[in-house]
Design a protein around this motif. Structure first.
Motif, PDB file in Angstrom:
ATOM      1  N   GLN A   1      74.267 -31.832  67.439  1.00 25.17           N
ATOM      2  CA  GLN A   1      73.868 -31.738  68.845  1.00 25.17           C
ATOM      3  C   GLN A   1      72.701 -30.769  68.984  1.00 25.17           C
ATOM      4  N   SER A   2      71.716 -31.170  69.773  1.00 22.74           N
ATOM      5  CA  SER A   2      70.556 -30.323  70.026  1.00 22.74           C
ATOM      6  C   SER A   2      71.020 -29.005  70.605  1.00 22.74           C
ATOM      7  N   GLU A   3      70.380 -27.943  70.141  1.00 24.60           N
ATOM      8  CA  GLU A   3      70.762 -26.645  70.682  1.00 24.60           C
ATOM      9  C   GLU A   3      69.757 -26.245  71.753  1.00 24.60           C
ATOM     10  N   ARG A   4      70.279 -25.565  72.744  1.00 23.13           N
ATOM     11  CA  ARG A   4      69.406 -25.115  73.821  1.00 23.13           C
ATOM     12  C   ARG A   4      69.047 -23.643  73.682  1.00 23.13           C
ATOM     13  N   ASP A   5      69.809 -22.929  72.852  1.00 20.13           N
ATOM     14  CA  ASP A   5      69.588 -21.487  72.735  1.00 20.13           C
ATOM     15  C   ASP A   5      69.099 -21.148  71.332  1.00 20.13           C
ATOM     16  N   ARG A   6      68.138 -21.916  70.866  1.00 18.87           N
ATOM     17  CA  ARG A   6      67.682 -21.721  69.491  1.00 18.87           C
ATOM     18  C   ARG A   6      67.135 -20.312  69.266  1.00 18.87           C
ATOM     19  N   GLU A   7      66.445 -19.763  70.235  1.00 19.42           N
ATOM     20  CA  GLU A   7      65.850 -18.435  70.055  1.00 19.42           C
ATOM     21  C   GLU A   7      66.932 -17.405  69.755  1.00 19.42           C
ATOM     22  N   ALA A   8      68.078 -17.530  70.410  1.00 21.06           N
ATOM     23  CA  ALA A   8      69.141 -16.550  70.255  1.00 21.06           C
ATOM     24  C   ALA A   8      69.728 -16.583  68.847  1.00 21.06           C
ATOM     25  N   SER A   9      69.788 -17.766  68.231  1.00 23.24           N
ATOM     26  CA  SER A   9      70.398 -17.869  66.916  1.00 23.24           C
ATOM     27  C   SER A   9      69.353 -17.838  65.815  1.00 23.24           C
ATOM     28  N   ASP A  10      68.134 -17.553  66.155  1.00 20.11           N
ATOM     29  CA  ASP A  10      67.012 -17.635  65.218  1.00 20.11           C
ATOM     30  C   ASP A  10      66.316 -16.285  65.169  1.00 20.11           C
TER      31      ASP A  10
ATOM     32  N   GLY B   1      74.602 -22.263  62.612  1.00 20.37           N
ATOM     33  CA  GLY B   1      73.952 -21.928  63.871  1.00 20.37           C
ATOM     34  C   GLY B   1      74.837 -22.168  65.076  1.00 20.37           C
ATOM     35  N   GLY B   2      76.122 -22.463  64.845  1.00 19.59           N
ATOM     36  CA  GLY B   2      77.029 -22.712  65.965  1.00 19.59           C
ATOM     37  C   GLY B   2      76.808 -24.057  66.640  1.00 19.59           C
ATOM     38  N   ARG B   3      75.968 -24.890  66.051  1.00 22.30           N
ATOM     39  CA  ARG B   3      75.714 -26.209  66.654  1.00 22.30           C
ATOM     40  C   ARG B   3      76.864 -27.153  66.340  1.00 22.30           C
TER      41      ARG B   3
ATOM     42  N   MET C   1      70.331 -35.234  46.975  1.00 22.44           N
ATOM     43  CA  MET C   1      70.507 -35.440  48.406  1.00 22.44           C
ATOM     44  C   MET C   1      71.984 -35.542  48.752  1.00 22.44           C
ATOM     45  N   HIS C   2      72.395 -34.830  49.786  1.00 21.74           N
ATOM     46  CA  HIS C   2      73.794 -34.784  50.191  1.00 21.74           C
ATOM     47  C   HIS C   2      74.014 -35.507  51.509  1.00 21.74           C
ATOM     48  N   HIS C   3      73.160 -35.270  52.499  1.00 24.06           N
ATOM     49  CA  HIS C   3      73.311 -35.957  53.787  1.00 24.06           C
ATOM     50  C   HIS C   3      71.998 -35.972  54.553  1.00 24.06           C
ATOM     51  N   VAL C   4      71.950 -36.848  55.558  1.00 29.19           N
ATOM     52  CA  VAL C   4      70.817 -36.931  56.473  1.00 29.19           C
ATOM     53  C   VAL C   4      71.362 -36.671  57.872  1.00 29.19           C
ATOM     54  N   ALA C   5      70.723 -35.758  58.591  1.00 29.44           N
ATOM     55  CA  ALA C   5      71.232 -35.346  59.900  1.00 29.44           C
ATOM     56  C   ALA C   5      70.297 -35.798  61.014  1.00 29.44           C
ATOM     57  N   PHE C   6      70.914 -36.386  62.040  1.00 33.24           N
ATOM     58  CA  PHE C   6      70.161 -36.840  63.198  1.00 33.24           C
ATOM     59  C   PHE C   6      70.592 -36.049  64.420  1.00 33.24           C
ATOM     60  N   GLY C   7      69.616 -35.621  65.198  1.00 37.13           N
ATOM     61  CA  GLY C   7      69.888 -34.850  66.403  1.00 37.13           C
ATOM     62  C   GLY C   7      70.281 -35.766  67.554  1.00 37.13           C
ATOM     63  N   VAL C   8      71.313 -35.355  68.281  1.00 35.93           N
ATOM     64  CA  VAL C   8      71.771 -36.099  69.451  1.00 35.93           C
ATOM     65  C   VAL C   8      71.896 -35.112  70.609  1.00 35.93           C
ATOM     66  N   THR C   9      71.794 -35.634  71.815  1.00 35.11           N
ATOM     67  CA  THR C   9      71.917 -34.736  72.968  1.00 35.11           C
ATOM     68  C   THR C   9      73.375 -34.586  73.395  1.00 35.11           C
ATOM     69  N   ASP C  10      74.204 -35.594  73.119  1.00 36.83           N
ATOM     70  CA  ASP C  10      75.622 -35.543  73.506  1.00 36.83           C
ATOM     71  C   ASP C  10      76.437 -36.072  72.330  1.00 36.83           C
ATOM     72  N   ILE C  11      76.995 -35.160  71.541  1.00 37.62           N
ATOM     73  CA  ILE C  11      77.638 -35.582  70.293  1.00 37.62           C
ATOM     74  C   ILE C  11      78.922 -36.363  70.561  1.00 37.62           C
ATOM     75  N   GLY C  12      79.614 -36.044  71.659  1.00 38.39           N
ATOM     76  CA  GLY C  12      80.825 -36.798  71.986  1.00 38.39           C
ATOM     77  C   GLY C  12      80.493 -38.263  72.249  1.00 38.39           C
ATOM     78  N   ALA C  13      79.454 -38.492  73.030  1.00 36.13           N
ATOM     79  CA  ALA C  13      79.035 -39.863  73.323  1.00 36.13           C
ATOM     80  C   ALA C  13      78.527 -40.558  72.066  1.00 36.13           C
ATOM     81  N   ALA C  14      77.817 -39.819  71.225  1.00 38.28           N
ATOM     82  CA  ALA C  14      77.282 -40.411  69.988  1.00 38.28           C
ATOM     83  C   ALA C  14      78.419 -40.832  69.051  1.00 38.28           C
ATOM     84  N   LEU C  15      79.504 -40.047  69.007  1.00 39.23           N
ATOM     85  CA  LEU C  15      80.649 -40.412  68.155  1.00 39.23           C
ATOM     86  C   LEU C  15      81.346 -41.655  68.694  1.00 39.23           C
ATOM     87  N   LYS C  16      81.511 -41.716  70.000  1.00 37.45           N
ATOM     88  CA  LYS C  16      82.137 -42.910  70.596  1.00 37.45           C
ATOM     89  C   LYS C  16      81.305 -44.153  70.287  1.00 37.45           C
TER      90      LYS C  16
END
Ligand code: ZN
Length: 144
Positions: free
Chosen positions: A129-138, A108-110, A74-89
């Motif tokens: 950060q949650s992606e909104r254009d998943r279909e385009a990158s998938d 995926g450019g996320r 195991m290397h890392h655990v990733a959690f989805g956030v809607t606003d990564i700037g706010a989550a970092l603060k």
């Protein structure tokens, strides 16, 4: 926050696919090379979350050094956030130290950022950060 994926360091994605795509029958999803990070990655869908296999490119990147020091696992655990700037603060306010002071583009450019495992009980945590254009990158989710 919601579990997005678990990152697992492997020496060979092809060899590890026998376990994740074969025995565990997880559907292969995106694959990508990130030369700047010196890794190639392969995602597998695992219900609501994903498994990310990370294989080093060459012997001189951070993942290659991780494998040399700690071996596969195991290397890392990733959690989805809607606003990564706010989550970092918020992480800083909680006393956690970002490895990345600013979010950067991951697979995926996320936008992603890591928190130092020194303050997070030994687990490298990725915010993604949650992606909104998943279909385009998938484009080709069943390849590999
Ligand atoms: Zn990840």
């Amino acid at each position: 926050m919601k579990l997005d994926h678990i990152g697992i360091a492997v020496r060979s994605i092809e060899a590890a696919s026998r376990l994740y795509g074969g025995y565990l029958r997880l559907a292969a999803a995106e694959r990508e090379e990130l030369p700047g990070e010196r890794v190639r990655v392969a995602f597998f869908d695992a219900g609501g979350a994903r498994i990310e296999l990370l294989e080093p490119i060459g012997g001189d990147g951070p993942l290659a050094r991780f494998l040399a020091a700690r071996g596969e696992g195991m290397h890392h655990v990733a959690f989805g956030v809607t606003d990564i700037g706010a989550a970092l603060k918020e992480a800083v306010a909680f006393g956690y130290r970002p490895v990345d002071p600013q979010p950067r583009k991951g697979s995926g450019g996320r936008l992603i950022a890591f928190l130092s495992p020194k303050e997070t009980l030994g687990v490298l945590i990725e915010l993604i950060q949650s992606e909104r254009d998943r279909e385009a990158s998938d484009r080709d989710p069943k390849s590999g």
